[in-house]
Design a protein around this motif. Structure first.
Motif, short mmCIF file in Angstrom:
data_model
loop_
_atom_site.label_atom_id
_atom_site.label_comp_id
_atom_site.label_asym_id
_atom_site.label_seq_id
_atom_site.Cartn_x
_atom_site.Cartn_y
_atom_site.Cartn_z
N GLY A 173 0.81 -1.23 0.00
CA GLY A 173 0.00 0.00 0.00
C GLY A 173 0.84 1.27 0.00
N PHE A 174 2.13 1.13 -0.14
CA PHE A 174 3.04 2.28 -0.23
C PHE A 174 4.15 1.91 -1.20
N PRO A 175 4.49 2.74 -2.18
CA PRO A 175 3.94 4.07 -2.45
C PRO A 175 2.62 3.99 -3.22
N ARG A 176 1.88 5.09 -3.15
CA ARG A 176 0.60 5.17 -3.85
C ARG A 176 0.52 6.40 -4.75
N THR A 177 1.57 7.22 -4.76
CA THR A 177 1.64 8.37 -5.66
C THR A 177 3.09 8.44 -6.17
N ILE A 178 3.26 9.17 -7.28
CA ILE A 178 4.63 9.32 -7.81
C ILE A 178 5.50 10.03 -6.76
N PHE A 179 4.93 11.01 -6.06
CA PHE A 179 5.68 11.74 -5.05
C PHE A 179 6.19 10.78 -3.96
N GLN A 180 5.33 9.85 -3.54
CA GLN A 180 5.74 8.86 -2.52
C GLN A 180 6.81 7.92 -3.08
N ALA A 181 6.68 7.57 -4.36
CA ALA A 181 7.66 6.65 -4.97
C ALA A 181 9.03 7.33 -5.03
N ASP A 182 9.05 8.62 -5.38
CA ASP A 182 10.33 9.34 -5.40
C ASP A 182 10.93 9.39 -3.99
N ALA A 183 10.06 9.61 -2.99
CA ALA A 183 10.55 9.66 -1.60
C ALA A 183 11.11 8.30 -1.19
N LEU A 184 10.43 7.23 -1.59
CA LEU A 184 10.89 5.88 -1.21
C LEU A 184 12.26 5.61 -1.82
N GLN A 185 12.45 6.08 -3.05
CA GLN A 185 13.73 5.86 -3.72
C GLN A 185 14.89 6.47 -2.93
N SER A 186 14.59 7.59 -2.24
CA SER A 186 15.68 8.23 -1.48
C SER A 186 15.89 7.57 -0.12
N MET A 187 14.99 6.68 0.28
CA MET A 187 15.19 6.06 1.61
C MET A 187 15.43 4.56 1.57
N ALA A 188 15.29 3.91 0.40
CA ALA A 188 15.45 2.45 0.38
C ALA A 188 15.82 1.97 -1.02
N ASP A 189 16.45 0.79 -1.06
CA ASP A 189 16.69 0.13 -2.35
C ASP A 189 15.64 -0.95 -2.52
N ILE A 190 14.77 -0.77 -3.48
CA ILE A 190 13.70 -1.75 -3.69
C ILE A 190 14.18 -2.79 -4.71
N ASP A 191 13.99 -4.08 -4.38
CA ASP A 191 14.43 -5.17 -5.27
C ASP A 191 13.40 -5.51 -6.33
N ALA A 192 12.13 -5.45 -5.95
CA ALA A 192 11.08 -5.78 -6.93
C ALA A 192 9.75 -5.18 -6.50
N GLU A 223 9.46 1.22 -16.12
CA GLU A 223 10.63 1.91 -16.71
C GLU A 223 11.91 1.65 -15.92
N LYS A 224 11.76 1.42 -14.64
CA LYS A 224 12.95 1.14 -13.81
C LYS A 224 13.34 -0.33 -13.85
N GLY A 225 12.56 -1.15 -14.56
CA GLY A 225 12.86 -2.58 -14.68
C GLY A 225 12.55 -3.37 -13.42
N LEU A 226 11.71 -2.82 -12.55
CA LEU A 226 11.44 -3.49 -11.27
C LEU A 226 10.09 -4.20 -11.24
N LEU A 227 9.24 -3.95 -12.23
CA LEU A 227 7.86 -4.42 -12.16
C LEU A 227 7.69 -5.89 -12.51
N LYS A 228 6.97 -6.64 -11.66
CA LYS A 228 6.64 -8.05 -11.92
C LYS A 228 5.12 -8.15 -11.80
N THR A 229 4.45 -8.30 -12.91
CA THR A 229 2.98 -8.35 -12.85
C THR A 229 2.49 -9.78 -12.69
#
Ligand code: AP5
Length: 209
Positions: free
Chosen positions: A85-104, A183-189
């Protein structure tokens, strides 16, 4: 492994995260659960967000990001986590990028008709958050939690008007994250339309690839 679960409301993110946290021994961090717990405990945050959750609108980005930042700083996240349930907006996704490395980022794909059926039939135990469905995952005794014996409730945001609003909010504010993470190559649908055991299998399989 640091994972994000993305998808429309009611797609089964919480159900699968609950099963997977045992499998991977990492915490399930649901922003919806964190807000509901604050509401239940009548904290300042809870008072601030109560009406927003009931309507199905999003809590302001700054408030949500700060809450997640604090949660990710806790010790149990050292070996990874499932963010549900997080991130839910582009703004939140940008913030997450600055605080964590997401694997998938696992994208739970489910058509609107099924979403509405899952949400309108969901029942929860207020004290434990355990989730049921009146048709797909009923409790042993109708309306009663299997373990605590408490009366099950319907979430305020699972009533018809709020469901429709949540779907609209999802389309406008959250769905753009599919392209963002693709676009970041992280998405697994994953096709989230099967039974939970099958969806869990699919999620574990895409993560192994
Ligand atoms: P949140 O609690 O995150 O709600 P959501 O994303 O709408 O997700 P849900 O919990 O409704 O659904 P789910 O996908 O987890 O489905 P579940 O597994 O329960 O957020 C609530 C609110 O908090 C938001 O509206 C917002 O106000 C606020 N908020 C949260 N995060 C925020 C953020 N980042 N920014 C701003 N505000 C935020 O399953 C649903 C039902 O289907 C259950 O009954 C289940 O038993 C059943 N089911 C599950 N899987 C299956 C299956 N495979 N087959 C059949 N039935 C199934």
């Amino acid at each position: 492994m640091n994972l994000v679960f993305l998808g429309p409301p009611g797609a089964g993110k919480g159900t699968i995260a609950t099963a997977m946290k045992e499998e991977l021994s990492i915490p399930h961090i649901s922003t919806g659960d964190l807000f509901r717990s604050a509401i239940k405990n009548e904290t300042e945050l809870g008072k601030k967000v109560k009406e927003i959750l009931a309507s199905g609108n999003l809590v302001p980005d700054e408030v949500t990001i700060e809450m997640v930042r604090e949660r990710l700083a806790e010790n149990d996240t050292e070996n990874g986590y499932i963010l549900d349930g997080f991130p839910r907006t582009i703004f939140q996704a940008d913030a997450l990028q600055s605080m964590a490395d997401i694997d998938a980022v696992v994208n739970f794909d489910l058509e609107t008709e099924s979403v509405v059926k899952r949400l309108s039939g969901r029942r929860v135990c207020k004290s434990t958050g355990r989730t049921y469905h009146i048709l797909y995952n009923p409790p042993k005794v109708e309306g009663i939690d299997d373990e605590t014996g408490e009366q099950l409730i319907q979430r305020d945001d699972d009533k018809e008007d709020a469901i429709l609003n949540r779907l609209e909010v999802y389309k406008k504010q959250t769905e753009p994250l599919i392209a963002y993470y693709s676009e970041k190559g992280l998405l697994k649908t994953v096709d989230a339309s099967s039974a939970p055991e099958k969806v869990l299998e699919l999620v574990l399989a895409v993560l192994k690839k």
